[in-house]
Design an enzyme around this catalytic site. Structure first.
Site, PDB file in Angstrom:
ATOM      1  N   ASN A  88      -7.116  -1.181  -3.693  1.00  0.00           N
ATOM      2  CA  ASN A  88      -7.793  -2.456  -3.460  1.00  0.00           C
ATOM      3  C   ASN A  88      -9.164  -2.252  -2.831  1.00  0.00           C
ATOM      4  O   ASN A  88      -9.416  -1.300  -2.102  1.00  0.00           O
ATOM      5  CB  ASN A  88      -6.919  -3.392  -2.616  1.00  0.00           C
ATOM      6  CG  ASN A  88      -6.500  -2.814  -1.271  1.00  0.00           C
ATOM      7  OD1 ASN A  88      -6.186  -1.638  -1.152  1.00  0.00           O
ATOM      8  ND2 ASN A  88      -6.494  -3.660  -0.251  1.00  0.00           N
ATOM      9  N   GLU A  90     -12.374  -4.668  -1.031  1.00  0.00           N
ATOM     10  CA  GLU A  90     -12.853  -5.954  -0.508  1.00  0.00           C
ATOM     11  C   GLU A  90     -14.310  -5.794  -0.095  1.00  0.00           C
ATOM     12  O   GLU A  90     -14.706  -4.739   0.410  1.00  0.00           O
ATOM     13  CB  GLU A  90     -12.010  -6.389   0.687  1.00  0.00           C
ATOM     14  CG  GLU A  90     -10.539  -6.590   0.356  1.00  0.00           C
ATOM     15  CD  GLU A  90      -9.614  -6.518   1.566  1.00  0.00           C
ATOM     16  OE1 GLU A  90      -8.392  -6.612   1.378  1.00  0.00           O
ATOM     17  OE2 GLU A  90     -10.123  -6.347   2.695  1.00  0.00           O
ATOM     18  N   GLU A 103      -3.916  -2.828  -8.746  1.00  0.00           N
ATOM     19  CA  GLU A 103      -3.517  -2.715 -10.148  1.00  0.00           C
ATOM     20  C   GLU A 103      -4.717  -2.851 -11.074  1.00  0.00           C
ATOM     21  O   GLU A 103      -4.834  -2.134 -12.078  1.00  0.00           O
ATOM     22  CB  GLU A 103      -2.466  -3.774 -10.491  1.00  0.00           C
ATOM     23  CG  GLU A 103      -1.152  -3.602  -9.740  1.00  0.00           C
ATOM     24  CD  GLU A 103      -1.102  -4.374  -8.423  1.00  0.00           C
ATOM     25  OE1 GLU A 103       0.000  -4.784  -8.033  1.00  0.00           O
ATOM     26  OE2 GLU A 103      -2.163  -4.575  -7.786  1.00  0.00           O
ATOM     27  N   CYS A 131      -2.273 -10.234 -10.359  1.00  0.00           N
ATOM     28  CA  CYS A 131      -2.178  -8.957 -11.065  1.00  0.00           C
ATOM     29  C   CYS A 131      -1.194  -9.018 -12.226  1.00  0.00           C
ATOM     30  O   CYS A 131      -1.408  -8.398 -13.268  1.00  0.00           O
ATOM     31  CB  CYS A 131      -1.781  -7.846 -10.102  1.00  0.00           C
ATOM     32  SG  CYS A 131      -3.095  -7.428  -8.939  1.00  0.00           S
TER      33      CYS A 131
END
Length: 298
Positions: A88, A90, A103, A131
């Site tokens: 991930n 951000e 994912e 996802c």
């Protein structure tokens, strides 16, 4: 071995860790080819499934989550047998919709590497609805096997029953299919040429806004991202976010970016320039070079 893996490697059994360390060199970006994976399985003395689960802390070490501080790693296994890690991402201070899910990162890694089908997704936390919907856009998406710690392996159809997908909008060539749209290019700038080439491989059946981003770092390396739409619209992956995920996965820093280019189609129903600028300006004090190009007909 890269410093970002120092903690996660300690979570592995010694035989697997010893076999994996040589792969975690300075250029490692989360790709393990089929023969390397077979070697890891043999060295570990475990099953493929067990090794895939054991590798998740390595994938999670690729994450960059300054807002949540919640590290998620995912592995996409292609029909080739190769493994593609993702994590991930951000953007500091920016709205949450700019985030890249693990994912998505792993799938985009596989797509940029030329994979045409994902057969397994391994992830350390249950995939969110966003996802699941994004995975449903892929070739044979409903048949992808989802592997989670301490849970029975199930297909995506189990996690996303009665799914809405590309076929509901009459799209018959889903994401990851080999396709290429040619666009007019009257530039001799290598970065522009690369961006237009990547744009031709992007996936935009709902807006016709084929698009790509290329980022250049101080040493001349380039990192690309393509636009990947979803039938549900919101889970679509922006090319800037894909490029940034690619950059971070390759252990590069935002401060190294010296140039950024977005190219998009002249026949698209939308533009991505605003979203791309917002994301770029959150992490680098440089201007976005934006080009609109025409598709070649015929």
């Amino acid at each position: 071995m890269q410093n970002r893996f120092l903690e996660s490697i300690t979570q592995l059994d010694k035989p697997l860790a010893n076999a994996l360390v040589p792969l975690l060199h300075d250029q490692f970006c989360g790709h393990i080819d089929a023969s390397q994976f077979a070697g890891l399985v043999k060295a570990s003395g475990k099953t493929e499934q067990q090794v895939l689960m054991d590798l998740l802390p390595i994938a999670a070490a690729l994450a960059n989550p300054p807002i949540s501080e919640f590290y998620v790693g995912a592995i996409a296994k292609g029909s080739s047998g190769d493994l593609y890690m993702g994590a991930n991402l951000e953007l500091p201070g920016e709205a949450l919709f700019h985030s890249v899910h693990a994912e998505q990162s792993a799938i985009s890694h596989a797509w940029l590497s030329g994979e045409t089908e994902i057969v397994d997704i391994i992830v350390n936390f249950s995939p969110c609805g966003h996802c699941r919907q994004f995975m449903n856009e892929l070739v044979n998406g409903s048949k992808i096997n989802i592997h989670l710690p301490n849970q029975e392996t199930q297909t995506l159809a189990h996690y996303l029953p009665y799914a809405f997908g590309p076929s509901d909008l009459d799209v018959t060539v889903p994401l990851l299919c080999k396709r290429e749209q040619e666009f007019n290019c009257d530039s001799d700038d290598p970065m522009i040429i690369e961006a237009i080439d990547q744009m031709g491989l992007s996936y935009a059946p709902y807006t016709n806004n084929n698009a790509a981003v290329v980022l250049e770092t101080n040493d001349g390396a380039t990192f690309c991202g393509r636009y990947a739409e979803s039938a549900a619209f919101n889970p679509s992956m922006q090319p800037m976010q894909m490029a940034l995920s690619n950059l971070i996965r390759n252990n590069r820093q935002y401060s190294e970016i010296k140039r950024a280019v977005l190219v998009e189609s002249s026949v698209g129903k939308i533009t991505l320039v605003g979203a791309a600028m917002d994301a770029l300006h959150a992490i680098a004090p440089i201007e976005l070079q934006h080009m609109v190009v025409e598709p070649l007909l015929g």
